[in-house]
Scaffold this active site. Structure first.
Site, PDB file in Angstrom:
ATOM      1  N   GLY A  89       0.644  -1.070  -0.119  1.00  0.00           N
ATOM      2  CA  GLY A  89      -0.135   0.096  -0.030  1.00  0.00           C
ATOM      3  C   GLY A  89       0.795   1.078   0.076  1.00  0.00           C
ATOM      4  O   GLY A  89       0.388   2.444   0.443  1.00  0.00           O
ATOM      5  N   SER A 171       5.555  -5.189  -1.593  1.00  0.00           N
ATOM      6  CA  SER A 171       5.817  -3.795  -1.973  1.00  0.00           C
ATOM      7  C   SER A 171       6.258  -2.939  -0.857  1.00  0.00           C
ATOM      8  O   SER A 171       7.391  -3.383  -0.229  1.00  0.00           O
ATOM      9  CB  SER A 171       4.288  -3.395  -2.605  1.00  0.00           C
ATOM     10  OG  SER A 171       4.327  -2.052  -2.905  1.00  0.00           O
ATOM     11  N   ALA A 172       5.483  -2.036  -0.221  1.00  0.00           N
ATOM     12  CA  ALA A 172       5.971  -1.421   0.825  1.00  0.00           C
ATOM     13  C   ALA A 172       6.197  -2.260   2.088  1.00  0.00           C
ATOM     14  O   ALA A 172       6.975  -1.984   3.307  1.00  0.00           O
ATOM     15  CB  ALA A 172       4.887  -0.206   1.241  1.00  0.00           C
ATOM     16  N   ASP A 272       8.196  -4.653 -13.510  1.00  0.00           N
ATOM     17  CA  ASP A 272       7.751  -3.600 -12.470  1.00  0.00           C
ATOM     18  C   ASP A 272       8.775  -2.511 -12.369  1.00  0.00           C
ATOM     19  O   ASP A 272      10.182  -3.062 -12.579  1.00  0.00           O
ATOM     20  CB  ASP A 272       7.880  -4.625 -11.103  1.00  0.00           C
ATOM     21  CG  ASP A 272       7.870  -3.642  -9.685  1.00  0.00           C
ATOM     22  OD1 ASP A 272       7.946  -2.564  -9.919  1.00  0.00           O
ATOM     23  OD2 ASP A 272       7.857  -4.378  -8.645  1.00  0.00           O
ATOM     24  N   HIS A 302       3.677  -4.895 -11.181  1.00  0.00           N
ATOM     25  CA  HIS A 302       3.574  -4.642  -9.785  1.00  0.00           C
ATOM     26  C   HIS A 302       2.443  -4.947  -8.980  1.00  0.00           C
ATOM     27  O   HIS A 302       1.323  -4.661  -9.834  1.00  0.00           O
ATOM     28  CB  HIS A 302       3.995  -3.069  -9.480  1.00  0.00           C
ATOM     29  CG  HIS A 302       4.385  -3.115  -7.969  1.00  0.00           C
ATOM     30  ND1 HIS A 302       5.661  -3.307  -7.457  1.00  0.00           N
ATOM     31  CD2 HIS A 302       3.652  -2.576  -6.837  1.00  0.00           C
ATOM     32  CE1 HIS A 302       5.770  -2.984  -5.978  1.00  0.00           C
ATOM     33  NE2 HIS A 302       4.518  -2.472  -5.676  1.00  0.00           N
TER      34      HIS A 302
END
Length: 341
Positions: A89, A171-172, A272, A302
């Site tokens: 996110g 991701s994050a 990505d 991604h």
């Protein structure tokens, strides 16, 4: 900190579905992917229910919590690996209860099988980094207390093998997993033992553009100008994208600890924009003697596993193989095998 001359902050905010509230500090997050409640009891109407879940407060001072998962059919006579999971996110959006991440953890708990502790960490810009790292570290310390039985152990944690703990993120969340794994090295976590780190398409950046960022500058999923704005919202006030939270290759306070990291798994995709960042980190880890298994996929995008069932199945299988091939006695030296699709 949006460097692209052809785009504005307003465009990025529109893409992200966010706008500032009148206080000029908090965000109104307008695009709402459904959020779901935990499912602490079996639903007799669901014959294929993979996992049960329950929410556990993590801190009396903020809204951070753990969503804990166990397989719906719990094993007898065996302990399961404990996976501490950090959702994606971009540090700004979503929750451990967002349906795509809830289902991801359901699948991992049921299919591996494993005990999964998904961390509801604080979001930026209301809580800039390192707030999310602090919440992830508190989750690890909570797991240590559970291992020690401090205040009484949650009955679901009786299924966990505290000598086989993994930190996993997408991701994050993969960025958080990397940084909290380094932070955790400063603590005596016994009897808890973190033996593996799994990073799926980690969200990193830097001032100097990589070839994949330039090639995919206008990417459909994470265009570069949107990433720039996200980093402006997430990083400490006054920091740029070469801060160690964003660009771990650039140095910073953590580099001396890298060689002490456990065995690592990295998954990256050609489509990505951040694929070069992921491979730079693989090379950094290898240069310090950290054993790394990396999965490089041709094509892709991604976050593809959240909408592509085949990609999700491949990711589950690769992560499962990594988890169950990683032994508590394994030390942190040497290179691991590499695989390509």
């Amino acid at each position: 900190m949006c460097d692209s001359e052809s785009h504005t902050w307003q465009e990025a905010f529109k893409v992200l579905g966010i706008k500032y509230n009148p206080d000029g500090f908090t965000l109104n997050r307008e695009i709402q992917i459904p959020m779901v409640d935990a499912t602490p009891t079996a639903d007799p109407k669901q014959t294929n229910q993979l996992a049960l879940s329950t929410d556990i407060p993590l801190s009396p001072y903020n809204k951070a919590y753990i969503r804990l998962y166990i397989p719906a059919k719990t094993p007898t006579g065996t302990k399961l690996p404990l996976i501490i999971y950090l959702h994606g996110g971009d540090f700004v959006l979503f929750s451990a209860s967002t349906v795509v991440f809830h289902e991801f953890c359901n699948n991992i708990a049921g299919q591996f099988p494993a005990v999964v502790a998904s961390v509801e960490y604080r979001l930026a810009p209301e809580n800039r980094l390192p707030a999310a790292y602090d919440d992830a570290l508190n989750a690890i310390l909570w797991a240590k207390d559970q291992a020690l039985g401090v205040g009484g152990r949650d009955p679901w944690l009786e299924y966990a093998d505290f000598s086989r703990v993994f930190i996993m993120g997408s991701s994050a969340g993969a960025n958080i997993a990397y940084h909290v794994a380094l932070r955790a090295l400063d603590f005596d976590l016994g009897p808890l033992k973190i033996i593996g780190l799994l990073m799926n398409q980690p969200f990193f950046g830097g001032l100097q553009r990589t070839q994949s960022e330039l090639r995919l500058e206008e990417d459909k999923y994470v265009p570069l100008y949107v990433c720039d704005v996200l980093w402006s919202l997430a990083l400490p006030q006054g920091a740029n994208r070469d801060h160690e939270f964003c660009n771990p290759i650039n140095g910073g306070s953590y580099l001396g600890r890298v060689k002490r990291l456990p065995r690592c798994f990295m998954k990256a995709d050609e489509g990505d924009p951040m694929v070069d960042r992921a491979m730079q980190l693989v090379h950094l880890l290898q240069s310090y003697g950290v054993p790394v298994i990396y999965q490089f996929n041709r094509g892709g995008n991604h976050g593809m596993e959240l909408s592509d069932k085949t990609a999700a199945k491949n990711l589950y299988d690769d992560m499962k193989e990594f988890v169950f091939s990683t032994k508590p006695t394994q030390n942190g030296c040497g290179d691991g095998p590499k695989r390509h699709r």
